[in-house]
Write an enzyme that holds these catalytic residues in place. Structure first.
Site, PDB file in Angstrom:
ATOM      1  N   LYS A   1       0.828  -1.211   0.000  1.00 14.24           N
ATOM      2  CA  LYS A   1       0.000   0.000   0.000  1.00 14.24           C
ATOM      3  C   LYS A   1       0.862   1.260   0.000  1.00 14.24           C
ATOM      4  O   LYS A   1       0.441   2.306  -0.492  1.00 14.24           O
ATOM      5  CB  LYS A   1      -0.923  -0.001   1.207  1.00 14.24           C
ATOM      6  CG  LYS A   1      -1.972  -1.093   1.099  1.00 14.24           C
ATOM      7  CD  LYS A   1      -3.037  -0.920   2.141  1.00 14.24           C
ATOM      8  CE  LYS A   1      -4.160  -1.888   1.826  1.00 14.24           C
ATOM      9  NZ  LYS A   1      -5.289  -1.730   2.713  1.00 14.24           N
TER      10      LYS A   1
ATOM     11  N   GLY B   1     -10.105  -5.247   5.031  1.00 15.83           N
ATOM     12  CA  GLY B   1     -10.428  -4.606   6.309  1.00 15.83           C
ATOM     13  C   GLY B   1      -9.612  -5.129   7.469  1.00 15.83           C
ATOM     14  O   GLY B   1      -9.824  -4.735   8.619  1.00 15.83           O
TER      15      GLY B   1
ATOM     16  N   LYS C   1     -17.149  -3.394   4.188  1.00 18.73           N
ATOM     17  CA  LYS C   1     -18.359  -2.805   3.618  1.00 18.73           C
ATOM     18  C   LYS C   1     -19.590  -3.694   3.833  1.00 18.73           C
ATOM     19  O   LYS C   1     -19.475  -4.913   3.745  1.00 18.73           O
ATOM     20  CB  LYS C   1     -18.148  -2.615   2.112  1.00 18.73           C
ATOM     21  CG  LYS C   1     -16.930  -1.764   1.784  1.00 18.73           C
ATOM     22  CD  LYS C   1     -16.455  -1.994   0.358  1.00 18.73           C
ATOM     23  CE  LYS C   1     -15.158  -1.250   0.103  1.00 18.73           C
ATOM     24  NZ  LYS C   1     -14.494  -1.672  -1.132  1.00 18.73           N
TER      25      LYS C   1
ATOM     26  N   GLU D   1      -9.857   3.558  -4.534  1.00 20.70           N
ATOM     27  CA  GLU D   1     -10.632   3.952  -3.350  1.00 20.70           C
ATOM     28  C   GLU D   1     -10.129   5.287  -2.798  1.00 20.70           C
ATOM     29  O   GLU D   1      -8.923   5.512  -2.709  1.00 20.70           O
ATOM     30  CB  GLU D   1     -10.523   2.869  -2.267  1.00 20.70           C
ATOM     31  CG  GLU D   1     -11.095   1.533  -2.722  1.00 20.70           C
ATOM     32  CD  GLU D   1     -11.183   0.481  -1.610  1.00 20.70           C
ATOM     33  OE1 GLU D   1     -11.991  -0.438  -1.768  1.00 20.70           O
ATOM     34  OE2 GLU D   1     -10.455   0.580  -0.599  1.00 20.70           O
TER      35      GLU D   1
ATOM     36  N   ARG E   1      -8.863  -6.082  -8.827  1.00 17.93           N
ATOM     37  CA  ARG E   1      -9.713  -7.230  -9.152  1.00 17.93           C
ATOM     38  C   ARG E   1     -11.154  -6.744  -9.248  1.00 17.93           C
ATOM     39  O   ARG E   1     -11.446  -5.599  -8.925  1.00 17.93           O
ATOM     40  CB  ARG E   1      -9.610  -8.246  -8.018  1.00 17.93           C
ATOM     41  CG  ARG E   1      -9.870  -7.541  -6.678  1.00 17.93           C
ATOM     42  CD  ARG E   1     -10.084  -8.423  -5.516  1.00 17.93           C
ATOM     43  NE  ARG E   1      -9.938  -7.698  -4.272  1.00 17.93           N
ATOM     44  CZ  ARG E   1     -10.897  -7.023  -3.651  1.00 17.93           C
ATOM     45  NH1 ARG E   1     -12.105  -6.962  -4.166  1.00 17.93           N
ATOM     46  NH2 ARG E   1     -10.663  -6.385  -2.524  1.00 17.93           N
TER      47      ARG E   1
HETATM   48  P1  ADP Z   1     -14.412  -5.185  -1.991  1.00 21.65           P
HETATM   49  O1  ADP Z   1     -13.507  -4.019  -1.664  1.00 21.65           O
HETATM   50  O2  ADP Z   1     -14.303  -5.768  -3.326  1.00 21.65           O
HETATM   51  O3  ADP Z   1     -15.795  -4.993  -1.547  1.00 21.65           O
HETATM   52  P2  ADP Z   1     -13.557  -6.553   0.323  1.00 21.65           P
HETATM   53  O4  ADP Z   1     -12.510  -5.613   0.774  1.00 21.65           O
HETATM   54  O5  ADP Z   1     -14.812  -6.684   1.098  1.00 21.65           O
HETATM   55  O6  ADP Z   1     -13.851  -6.339  -1.193  1.00 21.65           O
HETATM   56  O7  ADP Z   1     -12.896  -7.963   0.144  1.00 21.65           O
HETATM   57  C1  ADP Z   1     -13.463  -8.896  -0.716  1.00 21.65           C
HETATM   58  C2  ADP Z   1     -13.226 -10.248  -0.178  1.00 21.65           C
HETATM   59  O8  ADP Z   1     -11.850 -10.536  -0.220  1.00 21.65           O
HETATM   60  C3  ADP Z   1     -13.659 -10.422   1.237  1.00 21.65           C
HETATM   61  O9  ADP Z   1     -14.148 -11.722   1.326  1.00 21.65           O
HETATM   62  C4  ADP Z   1     -12.375 -10.237   2.019  1.00 21.65           C
HETATM   63  O10 ADP Z   1     -12.441 -10.978   3.214  1.00 21.65           O
HETATM   64  C5  ADP Z   1     -11.366 -10.806   1.073  1.00 21.65           C
HETATM   65  N1  ADP Z   1     -10.027 -10.181   1.097  1.00 21.65           N
HETATM   66  C6  ADP Z   1      -9.623  -9.105   0.433  1.00 21.65           C
HETATM   67  N2  ADP Z   1      -8.319  -8.852   0.623  1.00 21.65           N
HETATM   68  C7  ADP Z   1      -7.881  -9.813   1.459  1.00 21.65           C
HETATM   69  C8  ADP Z   1      -6.618 -10.114   2.038  1.00 21.65           C
HETATM   70  N3  ADP Z   1      -5.520  -9.405   1.788  1.00 21.65           N
HETATM   71  N4  ADP Z   1      -6.550 -11.156   2.859  1.00 21.65           N
HETATM   72  C9  ADP Z   1      -7.635 -11.899   3.105  1.00 21.65           C
HETATM   73  N5  ADP Z   1      -8.840 -11.681   2.585  1.00 21.65           N
HETATM   74  C10 ADP Z   1      -8.977 -10.656   1.762  1.00 21.65           C
HETATM   75  P1  ADP Z   2      -8.489  -2.631   3.034  1.00 17.97           P
HETATM   76  O1  ADP Z   2      -7.413  -2.956   2.083  1.00 17.97           O
HETATM   77  O2  ADP Z   2      -8.469  -3.507   4.213  1.00 17.97           O
HETATM   78  O3  ADP Z   2      -9.813  -2.494   2.360  1.00 17.97           O
HETATM   79  P2  ADP Z   2      -8.469   0.300   3.249  1.00 17.97           P
HETATM   80  O4  ADP Z   2      -7.255   1.135   3.294  1.00 17.97           O
HETATM   81  O5  ADP Z   2      -9.259   0.317   1.990  1.00 17.97           O
HETATM   82  O6  ADP Z   2      -8.089  -1.192   3.621  1.00 17.97           O
HETATM   83  O7  ADP Z   2      -9.400   0.728   4.456  1.00 17.97           O
HETATM   84  C1  ADP Z   2     -10.596   0.057   4.744  1.00 17.97           C
HETATM   85  C2  ADP Z   2     -11.517   0.969   5.540  1.00 17.97           C
HETATM   86  O8  ADP Z   2     -10.870   1.390   6.745  1.00 17.97           O
HETATM   87  C3  ADP Z   2     -11.892   2.255   4.840  1.00 17.97           C
HETATM   88  O9  ADP Z   2     -12.975   2.101   3.956  1.00 17.97           O
HETATM   89  C4  ADP Z   2     -12.244   3.136   6.027  1.00 17.97           C
HETATM   90  O10 ADP Z   2     -13.506   2.826   6.543  1.00 17.97           O
HETATM   91  C5  ADP Z   2     -11.223   2.731   7.057  1.00 17.97           C
HETATM   92  N1  ADP Z   2     -10.031   3.593   6.984  1.00 17.97           N
HETATM   93  C6  ADP Z   2      -8.931   3.381   6.242  1.00 17.97           C
HETATM   94  N2  ADP Z   2      -8.044   4.383   6.391  1.00 17.97           N
HETATM   95  C7  ADP Z   2      -8.588   5.253   7.259  1.00 17.97           C
HETATM   96  C8  ADP Z   2      -8.163   6.500   7.848  1.00 17.97           C
HETATM   97  N3  ADP Z   2      -6.975   7.023   7.576  1.00 17.97           N
HETATM   98  N4  ADP Z   2      -8.989   7.104   8.740  1.00 17.97           N
HETATM   99  C9  ADP Z   2     -10.187   6.558   9.047  1.00 17.97           C
HETATM  100  N5  ADP Z   2     -10.639   5.414   8.536  1.00 17.97           N
HETATM  101  C10 ADP Z   2      -9.864   4.750   7.651  1.00 17.97           C
HETATM  102 MG    MG Z   3     -10.212  -1.154   0.765  1.00 17.72          MG
END
Ligand code: ADP
Ligand code: ADP
Ligand code: MG
Length: 456
Positions: A120, A168, A240, A278, A295
């Site tokens: 990231k 998440g 989400k 995002e 993806r």
């Molecule tokens: P989207 O952003 O497409 O809505 P999510 O962030 O909810 O997707 O992730 C989609 C699916 O992939 C979920 O089932 C989540 O648990 C899984 N997932 C995504 N990234 C990872 C990761 N690095 N390790 C494990 N599971 C992941």
């Molecule tokens: P992932 O790869 O697990 O999806 P993200 O960086 O997309 O990780 O973050 C997932 C969620 O976490 C975001 O949609 C938001 O709700 C929260 N989040 C991430 N970064 C921040 C931030 N700097 N401050 C507050 N909330 C955050």
């Molecule tokens: Mg994300």
């Protein structure tokens, strides 16, 4: 680049997304190949695919997450392309590389691009170099001392994030220097276990941000198309639950701005065929890029309902060498809202609720799309993500879409497992949601507390 024929696609996934991908393959006249573990013997995706290959035990590490097992199925089936869906190995450059190495098309970015994008902070530093705003914090992984310095500089609270985290997971909030010192070590150990890298970075914790993302398509010739935004601010534990388009806070000018930023970064990093950029929006309306998902995303149907574009079809066309022939979307007609249905118990701390479905009524309603892999007798195994269905409603305006979604959710009857349907209805009926006054912390603030009080 010459066009490459895609005649047979193996789907390295299960559940609703496997079924969803097979649907498009059928439409395109492409042969579909399913894979399944012990737990998924007889599952819907194996029945509707043209062929199905067994890939191992129920434990995902031995089947859906096992690169060798997937590659063996690809060879046995003579598939000429692999679609990974989301989750599992969808973001694994190792699977992408193994697929490329046997001369098969990976329906995703080149493995080299995927490897770089695992980090990231690579995205943060690249975006920053291009002048795209990123959330204040470190542009590369940091030591504990560096984390402390940066945190003091940007001000607490901060988030410690796993550089290779996702879904998440691997995000920890830290409110003061003492806490940072303790959490840093455990977060880095956990990151190593979960993501194979202990690298952490620091980011300012935004108060009540909104999550808004842009869907992007790019072909092999560098043509880029954007399909507008999705707002995904209704989340629990950074995951989400409800997604919608258009965002109530994005006007045409903002959409143009976000689409421009998204195109810029996608071109720079070479993320094709379909990816999502995002952003987080703070209280003052500033946008910061937060990550790229390389993806298909869970919530892609929201965009499909509004634009009529089949994103999976576009992925396949792009990877077979076709030029993009659709146009960018800067204006939406109507509103679409998606709710994720999980097999979990909202009255018991959202514990997963595996089981066998013994009664099922899936409504068929105009302007409602339901993506699922359910039948009477379907086993919801305990081994995988508990997402079992997605209900997407379209309306002429937001209130109409909400009403329609509510009606569809109330008509969705499923017995044998517990689901979060009642929890979702509570959220979409609330005045905050109806007014569009949402943020990523709303559920935690308003709905989980209420929920706890009800149980006590
Ligand atoms: P989207 O952003 O497409 O809505 P999510 O962030 O909810 O997707 O992730 C989609 C699916 O992939 C979920 O089932 C989540 O648990 C899984 N997932 C995504 N990234 C990872 C990761 N690095 N390790 C494990 N599971 C992941
Ligand atoms: P992932 O790869 O697990 O999806 P993200 O960086 O997309 O990780 O973050 C997932 C969620 O976490 C975001 O949609 C938001 O709700 C929260 N989040 C991430 N970064 C921040 C931030 N700097 N401050 C507050 N909330 C955050
Ligand atoms: Mg994300």
């Amino acid at each position: 680049m010459p066009t490459r024929n895609i005649r047979k696609v193996l789907i390295a996934n299960r559940g609703e997304i496997a079924v969803r991908i097979i649907r498009t393959l059928k439409k395109l006249g492409i042969t579909s190949v399913a894979v399944y573990s012990d737990a998924d013997k007889g599952a819907l995706h194996t029945k509707i695919a043209d062929e199905a290959y067994y890939i191992g035990p129920s434990n995902p590490l031995k089947s859906y997450l096992n690169v060798d097992a997937i590659i063996e199925a690809v060879k046995k089936s003579s598939a000429d392309a692999v679609h990974p869906g989301y989750g599992f190995l969808a973001e694994s450059y190792k699977l992408a590389k193994a697929v490329e190495d046997i001369g098969v098309i990976w329906i995703g970015p080149p493995s080299k691009v995927m490897e770089r994008l695992e980090s990231k902070t690579y995205l943060r530093s690249t975006a920053s170099r291009l002048g795209i705003p990123v959330v204040p914090g470190s542009l590369k992984p940091v030591s504990k001392d560096e984390a402390l310095k940066i945190a003091i500089n940007i001000g607490f609270p901060v988030l410690l994030k796993a550089d290779k985290g996702g879904g998440g997971k691997g995000i920890r909030k830290v409110s003061n220097p003492e806490e940072l010192s303790v959490v840093f070590d455990s977060a880095s150990r956990e990151a190593l276990l979960a993501f194979g890298s202990s690298d952490l970075y620091v980011e300012k914790y935004l108060d009540r941000p909104r999550h808004i993302e842009i869907q992007v398509l790019m072909d092999l010739y560098g043509n880029v198309v954007t399909l507008g935004e999705r707002e995904c601010s209704i989340q629990r534990r950074y995951q989400k639950i409800i997604e919608e388009a258009p965002s109530p806070v994005v006007d045409r000018k903002t959409r143009e701005y976000l689409s421009q930023m998204a195109s810029l970064i996608v071109r720079e990093v070479g993320c094709l065929p379909a990816c999502t950029v995002e952003f987080l929006r703070d209280n003052e309306g500033n946008f910061y890029i937060s990550e790229i998902n390389k993806r298909i995303q869970v919530e892609h149907p929201v965009t499909e309902m509004l634009t009529g574009v089949d994103i999976i079809e576009q992925q396949i066309r792009i990877m077979s060498g076709e030029q993009l022939s659709i146009k960018s979307v800067l204006e939406f007609n109507g509103v679409a809202i998606e709710a994720r249905i999980y097999a979990e118990d909202p009255d018991n701390n959202f514990m997963p609720s595996p089981g066998v479905i013994n009664y099922l009524e899936i409504p068929s309603i105009d302007n409602i799309r339901i993506d699922h892999a359910l039948e009477i007798g379907t086993k919801i195994p305990p081994y995988y993500d508990p997402l079992i269905a997605k209900v997407i409603a379209k309306g002429e305006n937001r209130l109409e879409a909400i009403e329609r979604l509510k009606f569809a959710l109330e008509s969705f009857k499923i017995n044998g497992i517990k689901t979060n349907i009642s929890f979702i209805i509570k959220i979409i009926e609330s005045p905050d949601f109806k007014k569009g006054e949402i943020d990523t912390q709303l559920v935690e603030r308003k709905f989980l507390r209420e929920n706890k009080e009800q149980i006590q």
